[in-house]
Enzyme design. Structure first.
Site, PDB file in Angstrom:
ATOM      1  N   THR A 165       0.876  -1.193   0.069  1.00  0.00           N
ATOM      2  CA  THR A 165      -0.026   0.110  -0.036  1.00  0.00           C
ATOM      3  C   THR A 165       0.914   1.304  -0.024  1.00  0.00           C
ATOM      4  OG1 THR A 165      -1.823  -1.077   1.061  1.00  0.00           O
ATOM      5  CG2 THR A 165      -1.768   1.407   1.244  1.00  0.00           C
ATOM      6  N   PHE A 217       1.192   5.127   0.893  1.00  0.00           N
ATOM      7  CA  PHE A 217       0.596   6.233   1.474  1.00  0.00           C
ATOM      8  C   PHE A 217       1.425   7.500   1.409  1.00  0.00           C
ATOM      9  CE2 PHE A 217      -0.134   2.285   4.152  1.00  0.00           C
ATOM     10  CZ  PHE A 217      -1.120   2.611   4.796  1.00  0.00           C
TER      11      PHE A 217
END
Length: 382
Positions: A253, A255
């Site tokens: 992921t 960010f």
């Protein structure tokens, strides 16, 4: 404080224009640029290119993103030491909290119930930064946060990539065969679909991975397990029944870090710039827009289109053909926003010229931020 910072930004923009540094806005008056700076970004208004694209303003705390993984948060000499607060969505033990701690190693993570709360917390000076996810290698883009980037006046000042390793967590002594129901965030459940199917358990969606672990610990549910990080298990007194249970191991992921003001990346450090724009009408206009970058040797790392929510359709007249009389009729098509990330900094003349060229064929253009790229492997959560 906020008004004083805006005043500093005004003077910085004026200086840049007078010295012909901010070439994107060359030829426009100081008043025009100042108005652009102060107008709030709203979906029903024209998206505006950031006016502090070259000489970025550093906030009073003077702290910056952990550019090299993942050293102590920078401090400016003479600035009093204070707690550096970073907002994230979820509860302690969430992957977003781990991203915040990786990006700002000496921060105080501040949990928020919703992504919207993270953005608002920065704007209202309740925190110094926010860390929010924007895309995942399995689930794709987190569209909610891209929408919030348009709605709020914040700047991307850094990025961090986190390797998401889901663990099956349960109360001490619980065996895998004892588990009949698994709780987690919907995306985590989807990422472990094959594993859960093999277990033959019931899935139960909750707001956050760490919240699932907290609920099981609070209610002492012996027949339930959570999909969450190993840190969440440690925080709430759960044991790891099995680790790395996601169906695909390359589960990463990305960010981004958000600030009230832009922050200039260090010189010679690998940088990335994010923009969003809408295009004028005409055949081949997207090709021409992308040519602004390719002709200058600028590498695009992301491009994504999203329908424009506040004005989704464009009405156009149909040109009559020889076989069908449609004179006076209209047809409609979707209007799109294009989100683009590219390698380079707005301090580079090449990138400035690319955006100046792009602006000529857009109806709206906003600079989301110039910031240091993530260097090295993704941060492990095991």
């Amino acid at each position: 404080m906020a008004n004083r910072l805006l005043g500093l930004a005004d003077r910085a923009v004026a200086r840049d224009v007078l010295e012909h540094k901010c070439t994107v806005f060359r030829g426009k008056s100081i008043q025009q640029i100042s108005t652009k700076l102060h107008n709030k970004i709203h979906p029903q208004r024209r998206l505006q290119l950031s006016t502090t694209c070259v000489q970025s303003i550093r906030e009073d705390d003077g702290r910056s993103f952990n550019f090299i993984p993942y050293a102590t948060v920078d401090r400016v000499a003479g600035v009093p030491s204070q707690v550096f607060r970073v907002a994230y969505q979820g509860v302690p033990g969430a992957y977003s909290e781990m991203a915040a701690m990786a990006a700002y190693s000496e921060c105080e993570p501040v949990p928020c119930a919703q992504f919207e709360d993270c953005f608002s917390a920065v704007e209202q000076w309740n925190v110094d930064r926010a860390i929010v996810p924007v895309e995942n290698t399995l689930g794709g883009s987190i569209h909610r946060n891209y929408d919030l980037l348009l709605r709020h006046r914040l700047h991307i000042v850094g990025e961090v990539q986190v390797a998401v390793d889901h663990c099956l967590l349960a109360l001490p002594g619980v065996k895998k065969s004892d588990i009949s129901r698994v709780l987690s965030h919907p995306q985590a459940l989807a990422q472990c679909e094959d594993y859960l199917t093999g277990m033959g358990v019931v899935r139960e969606a909750v707001a956050d991975t760490a919240k699932a672990a907290a609920d099981i610990a609070e209610n002492q549910q012996l027949d339930r397990a959570a999909l969450a990080s190993s840190r969440a298990g440690s925080l709430y007194g759960l044991e790891v029944v099995e680790g790395g249970v996601q169906d695909e191991q390359n589960n990463i992921t990305r960010f981004i870090a958000l600030s009230r003001s832009p922050i200039a990346p260090p010189k010679d450090f690998p940088t990335k710039t994010s923009i969003v724009f809408a295009l004028s009408e005409g055949p081949g206009v997207l090709f021409k827009a992308l040519a602004c970058f390719s002709l200058r040797g600028i590498d695009l790392t992301k491009i994504e289109s999203r329908p424009m929510k506040w004005k989704p359709l464009r009405q156009e007249s149909i040109i009559p053909s020889n076989t069908m009389d449609l004179e006076g009729c209209e047809w409609s098509r979707f209007q799109y926003l294009f989100y683009v990330d590219f390698i380079g900094s707005m301090a580079e003349e090449n990138c400035q010229n690319a955006l100046r060229n792009l602006e000529e064929m857009t109806t709206s253009l906003k600079l989301l931020g110039t910031y240091p790229r993530h260097i090295g492997e993704a941060v492990s959560t095991l």
